[in-house]
Design a protein around this motif. Structure first.
Motif, short mmCIF file in Angstrom:
data_model
loop_
_atom_site.label_atom_id
_atom_site.label_comp_id
_atom_site.label_asym_id
_atom_site.label_seq_id
_atom_site.Cartn_x
_atom_site.Cartn_y
_atom_site.Cartn_z
N ARG A 213 16.03 -33.72 -114.80
CA ARG A 213 14.78 -34.15 -115.43
C ARG A 213 14.75 -35.65 -115.64
O ARG A 213 13.73 -36.31 -115.45
CB ARG A 213 14.55 -33.37 -116.72
N LEU A 214 15.89 -36.20 -116.01
CA LEU A 214 15.93 -37.65 -116.17
C LEU A 214 15.75 -38.33 -114.82
O LEU A 214 14.99 -39.28 -114.67
CB LEU A 214 17.23 -38.11 -116.81
N TRP A 215 16.48 -37.84 -113.85
CA TRP A 215 16.41 -38.38 -112.48
C TRP A 215 14.96 -38.43 -112.02
O TRP A 215 14.47 -39.45 -111.51
CB TRP A 215 17.25 -37.48 -111.57
N GLN A 216 14.29 -37.32 -112.25
CA GLN A 216 12.91 -37.20 -111.82
C GLN A 216 12.00 -38.20 -112.53
O GLN A 216 11.17 -38.86 -111.91
CB GLN A 216 12.43 -35.78 -112.13
N GLY A 217 12.19 -38.32 -113.83
CA GLY A 217 11.38 -39.25 -114.60
C GLY A 217 11.54 -40.67 -114.09
O GLY A 217 10.56 -41.40 -113.87
N VAL A 218 12.78 -41.06 -113.87
CA VAL A 218 13.04 -42.42 -113.40
C VAL A 218 12.43 -42.62 -112.02
O VAL A 218 11.71 -43.60 -111.77
CB VAL A 218 14.56 -42.70 -113.35
N SER A 219 12.71 -41.70 -111.13
CA SER A 219 12.28 -41.92 -109.75
C SER A 219 10.75 -41.88 -109.63
O SER A 219 10.15 -42.72 -108.97
CB SER A 219 12.93 -40.90 -108.82
N GLU A 220 10.15 -40.94 -110.31
CA GLU A 220 8.68 -40.84 -110.23
C GLU A 220 8.01 -42.10 -110.77
O GLU A 220 7.09 -42.65 -110.15
CB GLU A 220 8.18 -39.64 -111.03
N ARG A 221 8.50 -42.54 -111.89
CA ARG A 221 7.86 -43.71 -112.50
C ARG A 221 8.03 -44.94 -111.62
O ARG A 221 7.10 -45.74 -111.46
CB ARG A 221 8.47 -43.95 -113.88
N LEU A 222 9.23 -45.09 -111.05
CA LEU A 222 9.45 -46.23 -110.16
C LEU A 222 8.48 -46.16 -108.98
O LEU A 222 7.87 -47.16 -108.60
CB LEU A 222 10.90 -46.24 -109.66
N ARG A 223 8.33 -45.00 -108.43
CA ARG A 223 7.44 -44.85 -107.28
C ARG A 223 6.00 -45.17 -107.68
O ARG A 223 5.28 -45.84 -106.96
CB ARG A 223 7.52 -43.41 -106.74
N GLU A 224 5.62 -44.67 -108.85
CA GLU A 224 4.27 -44.95 -109.32
C GLU A 224 4.02 -46.45 -109.41
O GLU A 224 2.91 -46.92 -109.19
CB GLU A 224 4.04 -44.34 -110.71
N LEU A 225 5.07 -47.18 -109.78
CA LEU A 225 4.92 -48.62 -109.93
C LEU A 225 5.14 -49.35 -108.60
O LEU A 225 5.18 -50.58 -108.57
CB LEU A 225 5.91 -49.14 -110.97
N GLY A 226 5.31 -48.58 -107.55
CA GLY A 226 5.50 -49.20 -106.24
C GLY A 226 6.88 -49.79 -106.06
O GLY A 226 7.10 -50.67 -105.22
N LEU A 227 7.84 -49.32 -106.84
CA LEU A 227 9.21 -49.86 -106.71
C LEU A 227 10.12 -48.82 -106.06
O LEU A 227 9.84 -47.62 -106.08
CB LEU A 227 9.74 -50.22 -108.10
N ASP A 228 11.19 -49.31 -105.50
CA ASP A 228 12.14 -48.41 -104.84
C ASP A 228 13.01 -47.72 -105.86
O ASP A 228 13.32 -48.26 -106.92
CB ASP A 228 13.03 -49.20 -103.88
N PHE A 229 13.46 -46.53 -105.50
CA PHE A 229 14.38 -45.81 -106.37
C PHE A 229 15.71 -45.55 -105.68
O PHE A 229 15.76 -45.10 -104.54
CB PHE A 229 13.79 -44.47 -106.80
N HIS A 230 16.78 -45.85 -106.38
CA HIS A 230 18.11 -45.49 -105.89
C HIS A 230 18.94 -44.98 -107.05
O HIS A 230 19.10 -45.67 -108.06
CB HIS A 230 18.80 -46.69 -105.25
N GLY A 231 19.43 -43.79 -106.88
CA GLY A 231 20.24 -43.20 -107.94
C GLY A 231 21.53 -42.67 -107.37
O GLY A 231 21.65 -42.46 -106.17
#
Lengths: 355, 355
Positions: B200-218
């Motif tokens: 759930r945390l992973w998802q929150g971080v990645s989704e929000r980054l994507r929404e902001l047009g930023l890349d996600f790497h975890g």
DNA sequence: GAACACCATCGAAGCCCTTCGACACCGACG
DNA sequence: CGTCGGTGTCGAAGGGCTTCGATGGTGTTC
């Protein structure tokens, strides 16, 4: 799913309730044939005896209380293995564990014992003047302490032999050739709380050093970086040629190693570090510490066994040395022979080695 | 000291046993005069009702079970505050806590519930396919989970809003000017165990980054120095310009800071570190970490309150940002404006600040 | 074949408490 | 003065279990 009673099981199995009860309680007079039938019915109806009714009639609950006073300073990492041991052993006896956490006063214990909720109590972290010991002494529940109560209380205990541990630690380091040995002890709060074990280790270390004709310098240590640096610097000031320390402070192992790095001391070549702690904690830091293992899980188990024993007798657990990478001979071996000679003149000592 | 029964109290007070019982249970029909006399007798004889008898008759025991599966990997420091919360709240309701530690299977819970030893159960560390939830669903005891069971189970829960936390973490860092943000997640074992919160945390971080047009790497991170270095190096390889990380890994906070030192990264000037963990843990390392506080004690309390509630309703605890010394603006602020613009276009978000 | 011993099972009492319905008492009202 | 309603207390039942002493049935012994 309605609750099924012993009577229903009995009629299902075609026997009387008392017979079912005898089966449940392992009365040997029941024939194998009947026993099997009853067991089958129990399973078929998915029956569980009502704990309250059983307790009412038999006076036993098969529950033990575990009293851990929880202070802000309680170190979970240290305490939990004891709890594991207690819970595990309890389970093996078919007992459940009731958790009591009231710090200090015995009201909680009193309530639980006098209302016959528990058959026995394991007390942790007993203090010299522990109210709980007094509270229990009047009651008829069995009680055991995990940790030696200082006063000549008649309550059986299991504890680690901190004094022997202190002596064995000294012997181990002396055998490696060290003669300038210091003690980084528990935080001063632990001494003030009169829990006993901090003093006992201190005493073991200092006495043994004196016996060997060596100087003793010890220092309580607070579990913060500043506290550790203070203690360390203080020790070096008193003993500039320090080559080894005994650490009795589970909360600061990590910090201590960092502090040593910060002071440019290599472990073990500049300073041998021997920890008094649970094996696990010694393994989790880098370098892996040589330690005198405090076998917490086993001690927890031991306490429960004592509760179960017909005639409980207190005992101390002997220290076991677990070699790690944090100890070695001192760099300058100037006074080694001398120290060893002194030692050899004495009775041979030394901890058991871990296998 | 023989055990005193309700009958003895009654005759001492010159009333009938039922009257004593009414006093004990707060029946309002008893006159003040009588009530006082009975109370006096209770005190004088030091009477405690027999828990078993009371349970047998009333069907209530005032005991709640706390089921914590204890695995080798269980982190005591993380779990214990929940336990404190549960125990404390239970005590406030006059309940005792029975500790169950059987990992995985629900036999222990089943036994304790069906034999009517407990009125309710608090389940910790529930897994997606948790056997215990199934085991409890057939039984009539109240049950609450501390942690959100993944499937649409009807069991009420208290949990931390890890998803919102992930989003808020991103927002906080972006607001500081970061655009190259990574996630150091829980050990892979936690993901495999299907406990839910790591995802759930992973998802929150990645989704929000994507929404902001930023890349996600975890990257999951194992709680050893090697594991931490691996994760860190891996992240830097994928994102060479990394300026901030979210860490969701209580067991490695210390190690991570050491690893960063080893890699010559200054916190926060080279890398901002935002931890998702209990406030306490963030305070115990140096530098003090900025964290999204997981209020474990409160959650433990909350679970018990839910057990007590007439109509328990599940809820998620909102993340609260506790500022520390480990976060700050990135050194090179090249792309800040751009990122902020993207963000402002979105709905305004951000965590509540700790007071 | 009668007397006995022994074994497996049963019946019933009782553990201590809660709770329901009954009851005694009092003042108020017609 | 008789009746009614309300208030405060009591008696008794019974919750599910264990355990003691009693019982009946079997096998053994003279």
């Amino acid at each position: 799913m309605p609750d099924v009673t012993i009577a229903e099981v009995a009629s299902h199995a075609g026997v009387s309730p008392s017979t079912v009860s005898y089966v449940l309680n392992g009365n040997p007079k029941i024939s194998d044939h009947t026993r099997e039938r009853v067991r089958a019915s129990i399973k078929a109806l998915n029956y569980r005896p009502h704990a309250g009714a059983r307790a009412l009639r038999s006076g036993r609950t098969d529950v033990v209380a575990l009293a851990i006073p929880m202070y802000e300073w309680t170190n979970e990492r240290v305490v939990m293995p004891f709890v594991y041991g207690v819970v595990e052993a309890a389970r093996r006896h078919g007992w459940n564990v009731m958790l009591l956490t009231d710090a200090e006063h015995g009201a909680e214990i009193d309530q639980v014992v006098r209302s016959k909720m528990v058959d026995g109590v394991v007390l942790m972290e007993v203090r010299e003047d522990d109210e709980r010991v007094a509270a229990l002494s009047g009651l008829e529940a069995r009680a055991v302490t995990l940790g030696m109560p200082l006063q000549g209380s008649s309550m059986p205990y299991v504890d680690f032999d901190f004094e022997a541990c202190g002596r064995a630690s000294v012997d181990y380091l002396v055998e490696l050739g060290h003669t300038q040995i210091g003690l980084l002890a528990a935080p001063s709060g632990v001494f003030n709380r009169k829990l006993g074990y901090a003093q006992r280790l201190w005493q073991g270390v200092s006495e043994r050093l004196r016996e060997l004709g060596l100087d003793f310098h010890g220092c309580p240590m607070e579990p913060t970086m500043d506290g550790v640096l203070d203690a360390l610097d203080g020790l070096y000031k008193k003993v500039p040629g320090l080559t080894a320390v005994v650490v009795h402070n589970e909360g600061s192992l990590d910090t201590l190693l960092q502090a040593l790095k910060q002071r440019d001391k290599d472990v073990p070549s500049d300073l041998s570090v021997l920890a008094v702690c649970q094996r696990d904690l010694a393994l989790r830091v880098s370098p892996v510490l040589t330690c005198m293992d405090v076998p917490a899980v086993e001690m927890g188990r031991g306490a429960v066994e004592l509760l179960h024993a017909r005639e409980p007798t207190s005992y101390l657990v002997a220290p076991v040395l677990v070699p790690g990478a944090s100890t070695g001979p001192p760099r300058s071996r100037g006074r080694v022979r001398e120290a060893l000679t002194t030692r050899r003149a004495d009775k041979p000592v030394g901890p058991v080695r871990a296998t």
